[in-house]
Write an enzyme that holds these catalytic residues in place. Structure first.
Site, PDB file in Angstrom:
ATOM      1  N   GLY A 288       0.833  -1.198   0.000  1.00  0.00           N
ATOM      2  CA  GLY A 288       0.000   0.000   0.000  1.00  0.00           C
ATOM      3  C   GLY A 288       0.865   1.243   0.000  1.00  0.00           C
ATOM      4  O   GLY A 288       0.808   2.056  -0.900  1.00  0.00           O
TER       5      GLY A 288
ATOM      6  N   GLY B  38       6.844   1.353  10.783  1.00  0.00           N
ATOM      7  CA  GLY B  38       6.732   1.334   9.327  1.00  0.00           C
ATOM      8  C   GLY B  38       7.049   2.631   8.616  1.00  0.00           C
ATOM      9  O   GLY B  38       7.506   2.609   7.473  1.00  0.00           O
ATOM     10  N   GLU B  39       6.805   3.758   9.246  1.00  0.00           N
ATOM     11  CA  GLU B  39       7.024   5.047   8.576  1.00  0.00           C
ATOM     12  C   GLU B  39       8.441   5.571   8.816  1.00  0.00           C
ATOM     13  O   GLU B  39       9.103   6.016   7.890  1.00  0.00           O
ATOM     14  CB  GLU B  39       6.016   6.095   9.086  1.00  0.00           C
TER      15      GLU B  39
ATOM     16  N   GLN C 263      10.774  -4.959   7.718  1.00  0.00           N
ATOM     17  CA  GLN C 263      10.133  -3.660   7.515  1.00  0.00           C
ATOM     18  C   GLN C 263      11.173  -2.545   7.422  1.00  0.00           C
ATOM     19  O   GLN C 263      11.062  -1.642   6.598  1.00  0.00           O
ATOM     20  CB  GLN C 263       9.165  -3.381   8.658  1.00  0.00           C
TER      21      GLN C 263
ATOM     22  N   LYS D 263      11.689 -10.601  13.621  1.00  0.00           N
ATOM     23  CA  LYS D 263      12.014 -11.039  12.268  1.00  0.00           C
ATOM     24  C   LYS D 263      11.296 -10.163  11.235  1.00  0.00           C
ATOM     25  O   LYS D 263      11.876  -9.752  10.231  1.00  0.00           O
ATOM     26  CB  LYS D 263      11.580 -12.498  12.114  1.00  0.00           C
TER      27      LYS D 263
ATOM     28  N   LYS E 119       6.079   1.863  19.669  1.00  0.00           N
ATOM     29  CA  LYS E 119       5.913   3.205  19.093  1.00  0.00           C
ATOM     30  C   LYS E 119       5.628   3.223  17.597  1.00  0.00           C
ATOM     31  O   LYS E 119       5.219   4.241  17.080  1.00  0.00           O
ATOM     32  CB  LYS E 119       7.168   4.060  19.363  1.00  0.00           C
TER      33      LYS E 119
ATOM     34  N   ARG F 152       9.035  -1.216  22.126  1.00  0.00           N
ATOM     35  CA  ARG F 152       9.139  -2.673  22.125  1.00  0.00           C
ATOM     36  C   ARG F 152       8.995  -3.228  20.707  1.00  0.00           C
ATOM     37  O   ARG F 152       8.194  -2.737  19.924  1.00  0.00           O
ATOM     38  CB  ARG F 152       8.024  -3.265  23.001  1.00  0.00           C
ATOM     39  N   ILE F 153       9.773  -4.249  20.396  1.00  0.00           N
ATOM     40  CA  ILE F 153       9.635  -4.940  19.123  1.00  0.00           C
ATOM     41  C   ILE F 153       8.869  -6.236  19.372  1.00  0.00           C
ATOM     42  O   ILE F 153       9.346  -7.145  20.045  1.00  0.00           O
ATOM     43  CB  ILE F 153      11.021  -5.238  18.506  1.00  0.00           C
TER      44      ILE F 153
END
Lengths: 213, 731
Positions: free
Chosen positions: B232, B697-698, B631, B626, B694, B621-622
């Protein structure tokens, strides 16, 4: 589009009224007819057309083609304009091959034809008489994934997944061609397949690992 | 997080939908098998502005297989009610086939519906449209801007006048198109007054509200389904005209209709990242402490809608600056409306600001990292709030160490590798993740399996997987026993899948729902005389692998299955919720990063190659390491495209986009990408949300273009202030 058995193929209909000057399409249709393929009409998309507004649809240049798709012999009556990609996606219920650009620029539609990777969007279905086509749906051995499919999962070599079938088919071709000896070589020979999510590093890793097995 | 043991969250798991995607069985919008579906192909305007004067559909209608051609002369009037709360910008949205006006090149002017795709495509080529064409205005540099949006603190002009060092810099950024690999597509089917669409969208609720307002239908009469989205990057954040056309055609033909945009139509049938002209004037003292910054931003928008994005925020909060003034001018052009693209606003602003900081560092002879450290703000100077977490210093130090920043020669054009001039550059990154209300339904069945569902989307980041991880831990189940469902407007509503908020808002709702269900099960057990947990304090009970037990006495417990079955319960269910950002805000909350890159520039040919890149991120936190890694690398690739390749070119004579294809609009291919690495700082942001995340992706695309430009300067001594950075600019 009808798939076999075609028990009651309608009789050939009147050819379309040709305009005075040949257009690209009538040229293609005429050339196809010279090629000796059957021209049938009246049945399009597997449904018998009804109603007055559909009367005009009584003629469309179609051909019968026999090809093997993922090991199964199929005889299909195709509109001469149909690409292999649209044949797979719209008529054979095999939507694994993806349409990304329909112009041979992105590789999402990559399948194997007679063992070689091709852009199925640029391949007319009518020219595939006797061909063997392998799509992503035919790659696994039952429940057992092809090693490259498994490597894509293990390496997380995809995100949205849309280019993935094309990447994997292309990767299978790339390995088979002997173009997967080094990461540099893989990068070069896998560059016909765009991944907009940007998974290239991991695609190379997956292909490299599989090639090394 | 919950008091539950953490097993799935934080584990490097593979995608739960991976098998579907590698076998070609994941179904994208155009691939759903809908009985009796017809094919629709749009005819788009071949002028940039004007009116339709004639429409000859005869040849198309006579074409075998074509059933109907719909256009403004025969289309029904559509209600097009207002749609507040949608992602439609201020203005009057494009209304398909409602009048003879052409507002931009490529606007849909007719649709051909046929029994086969081939017939529809051919039919569309036979429609002859006559126009009264006017010259469109499509050039950002030539057109008149609207009244600006302004921001000011202190006195920026006075600050500049008094500053020991002043820079006045003009940056330009090309228009970029998202170009997800999957073209936008819609299948629409009516059942009486009820409409179902299978749609490529990043927001099923948004498509649902748009269709309900365009056709004046109750919300519950519209269902939107979107289980897989082939990328997207923002293009699916609003419902575009073709989706309305598909629904309209299906209603007119009384048959389901499939409409897929061609790749060419993606360039004007959906949005884009607007081009910018971004002027920065800055003043600092001799040590590089910023005294004033003036930002003037011109951005393209359409003639009918005022598209806005968060272009101003970075200039207000990122560096400590007493005097700031900003003007953000939208320039209406005869183009279709833009839409947010990965890192919206910030990815554009950061190219200007982070390039300008590098220029200042060079002017002063200060290391670019040191310059940034000297301007670290102790709090958010745009609102006076303390930071939630802002670990930029750590991003810089970890990045510098891991990348080998000390090997950078600050003298430009001083490192060579054969034909290649080699340079190192870095830039900081920031993004303001969204935090809007979301819900999720969670059901625990008596067989010990659970289903969680929400109307969110997975366009690639791994929503299916990460939400399953959250649910599995919070319920105390294995991943295998939890299914997460998404992409259906029948599920509880969520905000758009974008703005780096899905993990935060959907994850928090899933967590809440699971905590409620687990809490009820525990309550049931401790009050059940037949349970081994009878009489235990609820807070002392945890669940692991589907078994409830006393935290300090694992032997004492029982399974969900036993508990529910004995109590004759088929299931336990709850709706979880996330309420949105706290009001009033107590913290200023952003995702951060630092990007380091090494480029090679061919000294003769001007070719730029990114030899390696490292991103270090402070994003809380992740949940799914993977997938988070993928990303980040993907964001870098997107940023490399923005930096070096991506440029939508318009012919200003007629408004036509001349490179509307993937052969001519260049995006990174495999051979362009070499050594990429991402590091996420360990930890969480406890003030951000219940999960402590937090958003990733951006921010991972922000800063990349500036880092490349800064490295190009270090390699060549040439400062390129225009994106993309092309060979022509460097020869």
């Amino acid at each position: 589009m009808s798939t076999e058995p075609v028990s009651a193929a309608p009789p050939p209909a009147e050819p379309e009224a040709l305009p005075s000057a040949p257009t690209r399409r009538t040229f293609i249709a005429a050339t196809t007819a010279v090629g000796g393929v059957a021209v049938a009409g009246g049945v399009i998309g597997g449904s018998v057309l009804v109603g007055s507004e559909d009367a005009a649809a009584a003629v469309a240049p179609v051909s019968r083609v026999s090809l093997t798709v993922n090991g199964t012999r199929r005889t299909v009556t195709v509109d001469n304009r149909t690409s292999l990609l649209d044949l797979l996606r719209e008529h054979l219920d095999l939507s694994g091959a993806k349409k990304g650009c329909n112009a041979g620029a992105c590789g999402a539609c990559t399948v194997l034809v007679d063992g070689r990777r091709v852009n199925s969007c640029l391949t007319l279905a009518v020219r595939l008489e006797g061909a063997e086509v392998t799509t992503i749906e035919g790659l696994a051995d039952g429940d057992r994934l092809h090693p490259l499919q498994q490597a894509f999962i293990d390496e997380d070599a995809f995100q949205c997944g849309y280019c993935t079938p094309g990447q994997i088919m292309s990767g299978v071709g790339c390995i088979k061609e002997g173009h997967a000896d080094t990461p540099e070589e893989i990068r070069e020979w896998m560059s016909g397949n765009i991944c907009r999510c940007g998974c290239y590093v991991k695609i190379v890793r997956a292909v490299e690992q599989t090639a090394g097995k | 997080m919950s008091p539950q043991p953490q097993a799935a969250v934080g584990a490097p798991l593979s995608r739960v939908d991976g098998r579907l995607k590698v076998t070609g069985k994941a179904l994208y919008a155009a691939e759903h098998d809908v009985d009796g579906v017809l094919h629709a192909v749009l005819v788009d305007a071949s002028i940039g502005r004007g009116r339709i004067t004639s429409l000859d559909t005869g040849a198309a209608e006579k074409h075998p297989g074509v059933l109907r051609v719909i256009h403004h002369r025969n289309a029904p009037k559509l209600p097009y009610l207002d749609n507040p709360g949608s992602n439609n910008p201020e203005g009057r949205r494009l209304r398909v086939f409602q009048d003879d006006k052409v507002l931009f090149h490529g606007q849909p002017v007719a649709v051909v519906v046929a029994t086969t795709l081939e017939a529809a495509q051919h039919g569309a080529s036979l429609v002859k449209v006559g126009y009264d064409a006017q010259k469109p205005s499509t050039d950002l540099a030539e057109a008149q801007p609207d009244e600006p949006t302004k921001y000011a603190r202190g006195d920026a002009e006075a600050g500049l006048r008094k500053a020991a060092v002043r820079l006045d810099l003009d940056y330009r950024m090309a228009r970029n198109h998202q170009n997800p690999m999957e073209p936008h597509a819609t299948i629409a089917r009516w059942n009486g007054d009820r409409l179902t669409v299978w749609d490529k969208t990043q927001w099923v609720v948004g498509t649902q509200t748009e269709l309900s307002t365009v056709f004046d239908l109750p919300m519950k009469s519209v269902r939107v389904i979107s289980p897989f989205v082939g990328g997207g990057f923002g293009s699916g954040l609003r419902c575009w005209p073709h989706t309305v056309v598909a629904a309209l055609a299906a209603r007119e033909l009384k048959r389901p209709v499939k409409l897929v945009l061609s790749r060419r139509q993606m360039y004007f049938g959906t949005g884009f990242r607007p081009s910018y002209d971004y002027r920065v004037r800055l003043g600092s003292d001799r040590r590089g402490r910023l005294a004033a910054m003036v930002h003037e931003m011109d951005a393209e928008t359409s003639s009918y809608e005022k598209f806005e994005e968060a272009i101003m925020l970075a200039g207000q909060m990122f560096y400590s600056t007493p005097n700031v003034s900003q003007e953000y001018r939208k320039v209406p052009l005869d183009v279709n409306t833009p839409i947010w693209m990965r890192g919206p606003g910030f990815a554009s602003a950061s190219f200007a600001i982070e390039s300008a900081m590098d220029e200042l560092a060079n002017r002063l002879g200060v290391d670019p990292i040191e310059l940034r450290l000297r301007n670290e703000p102790p709090e958010d100077e745009s609102n006076g709030l303390p930071w939630s977490t802002r670990r930029l210093r750590e991003c810089y130090s970890v990045g510098a160490r891991e990348f080998g920043w000390d090997r950078r020669n600050p003298e430009p054009r001083s490192t060579r590798d054969g034909d290649w001039l080699v340079g190192l550059g870095m830039a900081a990154a920031v993004y303001d993740p969204g935090r809007f209300p979301a819900q999720a339904r969670v059901r625990l069945d008596a067989d010990g399996t659970a289903v969680a569902e929400a109307a969110t989307i997975d366009m690639g980041p791994g929503t299916y997987t990460s939400q399953t991880q959250v649910a599995a831990d919070a319920l105390g189940l294995t991943m295998r026993n939890v299914t997460f469902r998404l992409g259906d407007s029948l599920y509880p509503p969520t905000p758009p899948h974008g703005g780096s908020m899905t993990m935060t808002v959907v994850g928090s709702a899933v967590l809440d729902g699971c905590n409620k269900v687990r809490g009820r099960a525990i309550q049931l057990a401790v009050e059940d005389e037949e349970s081994p947990l009878y009489g235990i304090k609820a807070e002392d009970v945890v669940v692991r692998n589907g078994r409830l037990h006393v935290q300090d006495d694992p032997a004492r417990g029982e399974t969900y299955q036993r508990l529910l079955t004995r109590n004759k319960l088929t299931h336990l269910e709850a709706v979880g919720a996330y309420a949105g950002a706290p009001e009033p805000a107590r913290h200023s909350y952003f995702s951060y990063g630092a990007v380091f890159t090494e480029v090679g520039v061919d000294a003769t040919l001007g070719l730029v190659r990114v030899r390696r890149m490292l991103g270090v991120y402070d994003v809380g936190r992740i949940v799914s390491p993977k997938l988070a890694d993928s990303q980040a690398l993907g964001g870098m690739v997107g940023g490399i495209g923005q930096a070096l390749l991506e440029h939508t070119v318009t012919d200003h004579r007629d408004g036509r986009i001349v490179n509307a294809s993937l052969a001519d609009y260049l995006v990174p291919v495999n051979a362009d990408i070499r050594d990429l690495k991402a590091i996420y700082l360990e930890g969480e942001d406890p003030d951000a949300d219940p999960l402590g995340v937090k958003g990733i992706g951006e921010v991972v695309q922000v800063g990349v273009a500036a880092a490349v430009a800064n490295a190009v300067h270090n390699a060549t001594g040439r400062r390129i202030r225009e994106l993309p950075i092309t060979a022509e600019a460097l020869i």
